[in-house]
Structures are given as structure tokens and as C-alpha cells.
Design a protein around this motif. Structure first.
Motif, short mmCIF file in Angstrom:
data_model
loop_
_atom_site.label_atom_id
_atom_site.label_comp_id
_atom_site.label_asym_id
_atom_site.label_seq_id
_atom_site.Cartn_x
_atom_site.Cartn_y
_atom_site.Cartn_z
N GLY A 37 18.21 19.23 14.74
CA GLY A 37 18.60 20.24 15.72
C GLY A 37 18.14 19.93 17.13
N PHE A 38 18.36 20.88 18.02
CA PHE A 38 17.92 20.73 19.41
C PHE A 38 16.41 20.77 19.50
CE2 PHE A 38 22.27 22.13 20.48
CZ PHE A 38 22.58 21.17 21.43
N GLN A 39 15.85 19.89 20.27
CA GLN A 39 14.41 19.88 20.51
C GLN A 39 14.09 20.82 21.67
OE1 GLN A 39 12.31 18.27 18.34
NE2 GLN A 39 14.28 18.06 17.29
N PRO A 40 12.87 21.33 21.75
CA PRO A 40 12.50 22.31 22.80
C PRO A 40 12.28 21.64 24.15
CG PRO A 40 10.60 21.84 21.42
CD PRO A 40 11.76 21.14 20.78
N LEU A 41 13.33 21.05 24.68
CA LEU A 41 13.25 20.32 25.95
C LEU A 41 13.87 21.14 27.07
CD1 LEU A 41 14.41 16.80 24.66
CD2 LEU A 41 12.06 17.62 24.99
N PRO A 42 13.29 21.11 28.26
CA PRO A 42 13.84 21.86 29.40
C PRO A 42 15.06 21.20 30.02
CG PRO A 42 11.89 20.67 30.08
CD PRO A 42 11.99 20.49 28.60
N SER A 43 15.32 19.95 29.65
CA SER A 43 16.51 19.23 30.12
C SER A 43 16.78 18.07 29.16
CB SER A 43 16.31 18.70 31.55
OG SER A 43 15.25 17.77 31.59
N HIS A 44 18.02 17.58 29.20
CA HIS A 44 18.43 16.44 28.35
C HIS A 44 18.28 16.73 26.87
CE1 HIS A 44 18.81 14.36 32.09
NE2 HIS A 44 17.50 14.30 32.30
N GLU A 45 18.28 17.99 26.50
CA GLU A 45 18.22 18.35 25.09
C GLU A 45 19.47 17.90 24.35
OE1 GLU A 45 21.03 21.00 26.71
OE2 GLU A 45 19.08 20.37 27.50
N ASP A 46 20.59 17.87 25.07
CA ASP A 46 21.84 17.43 24.48
C ASP A 46 21.83 15.92 24.23
OD1 ASP A 46 21.73 16.95 27.21
OD2 ASP A 46 23.61 17.97 27.68
N VAL A 47 21.30 15.17 25.19
CA VAL A 47 21.18 13.72 25.05
C VAL A 47 20.28 13.38 23.85
CG1 VAL A 47 20.40 11.60 26.15
CG2 VAL A 47 21.60 13.33 27.50
N ARG A 48 19.17 14.11 23.73
CA ARG A 48 18.25 13.86 22.62
C ARG A 48 18.92 14.16 21.28
NH1 ARG A 48 12.72 14.07 21.36
NH2 ARG A 48 12.57 13.75 19.11
N LEU A 49 19.68 15.26 21.20
CA LEU A 49 20.34 15.58 19.94
C LEU A 49 21.31 14.48 19.55
CD1 LEU A 49 21.04 17.45 17.58
CD2 LEU A 49 22.73 18.55 19.07
N VAL A 50 22.10 14.00 20.49
CA VAL A 50 23.07 12.95 20.17
C VAL A 50 22.36 11.67 19.74
CG1 VAL A 50 24.91 11.48 21.09
CG2 VAL A 50 24.88 13.93 21.61
N VAL B 238 25.06 38.89 21.32
CA VAL B 238 24.10 38.44 22.32
C VAL B 238 22.73 38.34 21.66
CG1 VAL B 238 25.36 39.37 24.29
CG2 VAL B 238 23.67 40.80 23.12
N LEU B 239 21.96 37.38 22.10
CA LEU B 239 20.62 37.16 21.58
C LEU B 239 19.67 37.05 22.76
CD1 LEU B 239 18.62 36.48 19.26
CD2 LEU B 239 19.29 34.07 19.56
N ASN B 240 18.70 37.93 22.84
CA ASN B 240 17.73 37.93 23.94
C ASN B 240 16.51 37.09 23.58
OD1 ASN B 240 18.32 39.82 26.36
ND2 ASN B 240 19.06 40.96 24.58
N VAL B 241 16.22 36.11 24.44
CA VAL B 241 15.01 35.30 24.30
C VAL B 241 14.37 35.18 25.67
CG1 VAL B 241 15.95 33.99 22.34
CG2 VAL B 241 16.25 33.13 24.67
N HIS B 242 13.16 34.69 25.70
CA HIS B 242 12.44 34.54 26.97
C HIS B 242 11.74 33.18 26.99
CE1 HIS B 242 13.04 38.67 28.40
NE2 HIS B 242 12.97 38.99 27.12
N TYR B 243 12.57 32.15 26.95
CA TYR B 243 12.05 30.79 26.90
C TYR B 243 12.05 30.10 28.27
CZ TYR B 243 13.06 31.25 21.86
OH TYR B 243 13.13 31.66 20.56
N ARG B 244 13.10 30.34 29.04
CA ARG B 244 13.39 29.55 30.25
C ARG B 244 13.39 28.07 29.88
NH1 ARG B 244 13.36 31.60 35.28
NH2 ARG B 244 14.52 29.66 35.62
N ASN B 245 14.03 27.78 28.78
CA ASN B 245 14.09 26.43 28.23
C ASN B 245 15.41 26.29 27.49
OD1 ASN B 245 13.75 24.45 25.91
ND2 ASN B 245 11.83 24.06 27.00
N VAL B 246 16.28 25.42 28.01
CA VAL B 246 17.63 25.33 27.47
C VAL B 246 17.64 24.77 26.05
CG1 VAL B 246 18.11 23.07 28.49
CG2 VAL B 246 20.00 24.62 27.97
N GLY B 247 16.72 23.85 25.74
CA GLY B 247 16.67 23.31 24.39
C GLY B 247 16.34 24.39 23.37
N LYS B 248 15.35 25.23 23.68
CA LYS B 248 14.99 26.32 22.79
C LYS B 248 16.12 27.34 22.69
CE LYS B 248 9.95 26.26 23.31
NZ LYS B 248 8.76 27.09 23.71
N ALA B 249 16.79 27.61 23.81
CA ALA B 249 17.88 28.60 23.80
C ALA B 249 19.04 28.13 22.94
CB ALA B 249 18.34 28.87 25.23
#
Length: 238
Positions: free
Chosen positions: A162-175, A60-71
């Protein structure tokens, strides 16, 4: 070595079954003993998610981003530092099939984009389900992108930034970034995962919100959807 990343924000109701399904996939005989490391990235969790994940012996890795791209990026970097050659990504409210990792590796591609199946349409009704299915391309060479069903080689991931620090569509951006580098992407329907259609989604503009908006639009103005185009690229919730 294969690495699996699960971002999670207060997912105590889902994380255990998700982890169990990945452990089963990690033990598939088709991997021929290839080691699999799984990390649950706990993003500002305040519930029992950590204990439930740790109880199965996963990292487990604890972070405090509230950002799925960063996570997702944090989990990927941890696994890359451990030397994994392949990264697989899913979501905490998702169940993967036993051959999930095997099929990603067997695709012999730089990245694999898989499809999703909805766990239950309860709360939406047959009309919404039928319309969703009419738009969804459940076939090979689809163009859907789901963070709940994504795999990429370590080399291609690094090359794409890698994944960009986006709160949404981080997966779309990576692809999209993978495509810009010339990565070979397998768009397959052979390894679908089962994901939640819940309304208490955790990521704005993700899969849960897409379903909710589809239901609202269909109920408020059915004719407005008659000319809708199939969903080409779909983000996913953490």
C-alpha cells in the motif's frame, strides 16, 4: 466493485467539479453496471470541502494527517474493507474523462499509470508550456507516475504494502513497490486527466511545485535547461 480515492486539504474551489467528473465516469455504460464507491479523504480541512463533497452523496472520511501518503492509504483501506477489487486514485484539483475507469479496467493489468494534461498555462506563458511539453512523454510506455491518474488492483496493492506514510512522492514509492513484486503495469496515454497548474499547490515536491520550479529555472537560467533530461517519474499533489 471499483473504489475511487480523492485526498483533499481545503479544496473547496475544485472538489465539486472533480467529484462530478468521477460520478460521470462511474456511470459509463462500458462498466456494465459495475458498482463504484467514491471516498473523499478530508485531510485537516477547515473550509467547505466536506459539504461540497457530501452534497453529491459521496462518502467522506475525516483525518488530520497533513500527509498525502497517509490520506491516500486511509481512503484505500476504507474501500478495501468494503470489498472493492480495483482502486483508482486522483486529486481534488483534477478532472477525469468519462471513460477513465473503463480504460483502467480494460488495460487488464495489475496497475495503470496514466498521464496528465494541464488545465491552463495562464500565469506561466508559452515558453514554460513549450519547454514542459518538450520534456513530457505523452505516449504509451511513458514512465510518469501521477497520483492524479493511477489505478491498481486490490490484490496488487496489498501485495506491494500500500501507500507509505510519505508527505510527497507516495505515488512513486507505491509504483516502485509494485514493480518489485512483479506487478504488470500499463503505462498508458489513452486516459489522460486534466489537472491544475495552480501555484497555490498543497503538496511539497508535487506536480504544482515541479511546474513552478521549472518556470523559475527557465526564467533565471535558460541555458541550464537546454540539457535537461525528460521527466521520468513525476509525483503529484493531493
Amino acid at each position: 466493485m471499483i473504489g475511487v480515492v480523492i485526498p483533499a486539504h481545503n479544496e473547496e474551489n475544485h472538489i465539486h467539479q472533480c467529484v462530478i467528473s468521477i460520478i460521470e465516469a462511474a456511470n459509463h455504460p462500458g462498466l456494465n453496471g459495475m458498482p463504484v464507491r467514491l471516498v473523499v479523504v478530508l485531510d485537516a480541512c477547515t473550509d467547505a470541502t466536506e459539504g461540497l463533497a457530501a452534497s453529491e452523496g459521496v462518502m467522506v472520511l475525516n483525518v488530520h494527517y497533513r500527509n498525502v501518503g497517509k490520506a491516500r492509504a486511509a481512503g484505500a483501506e476504507l474501500l478495501l474493507d468494503l470489498g472493492v477489487g480495483w482502486l483508482a486514485f486522483t486529486d481534488a484539483d483534477t478532472l477525469v474523462p468519462p471513460d477513465w475507469l473503463v480504460r483502467q479496467i480494460e488495460a487488464n493489468a495489475d496497475a495503470v499509470c496514466g498521464v496528465v494534461e494541464v488545465d491552463s498555462w495562464r500565469g506561466y506563458g508559452d515558453r514554460v508550456r513549450e519547454h514542459y511539453l518538450s520534456l513530457y512523454q505523452f505516449k504509451d510506455e511513458h514512465r510518469h507516475v501521477h497520483g492524479a491518474n493511477l489505478g491498481v488492483s486490490a490484490q496488487a496493492y496489498r501485495r506491494a504494502g500500500g501507500f507509505q506514510p510519505l508527505p510527497s512522492h507516495e505515488d512513486v514509492r507505491l509504483v516502485a513497490d509494485l514493480e518489485s513484486t512483479g506487478a504488470r503495469i500499463a503505462w498508458t496515454s489513452s486516459n489522460p486527466v486534466i489537472t491544475s497548474a495552480r501555484r497555490d499547490y498543497k503538496c511539497r515536491e508535487g506536480f504544482g511545485e515541479y511546474l513552478t520550479n521549472l518556470a523559475i529555472s527557465l526564467c533565471s537560467s535558460p541555458s541550464a535547461l537546454e540539457s535537461s533530461h525528460p521527466v521520468n517519474v513525476q509525483g503529484a499533489e493531493p
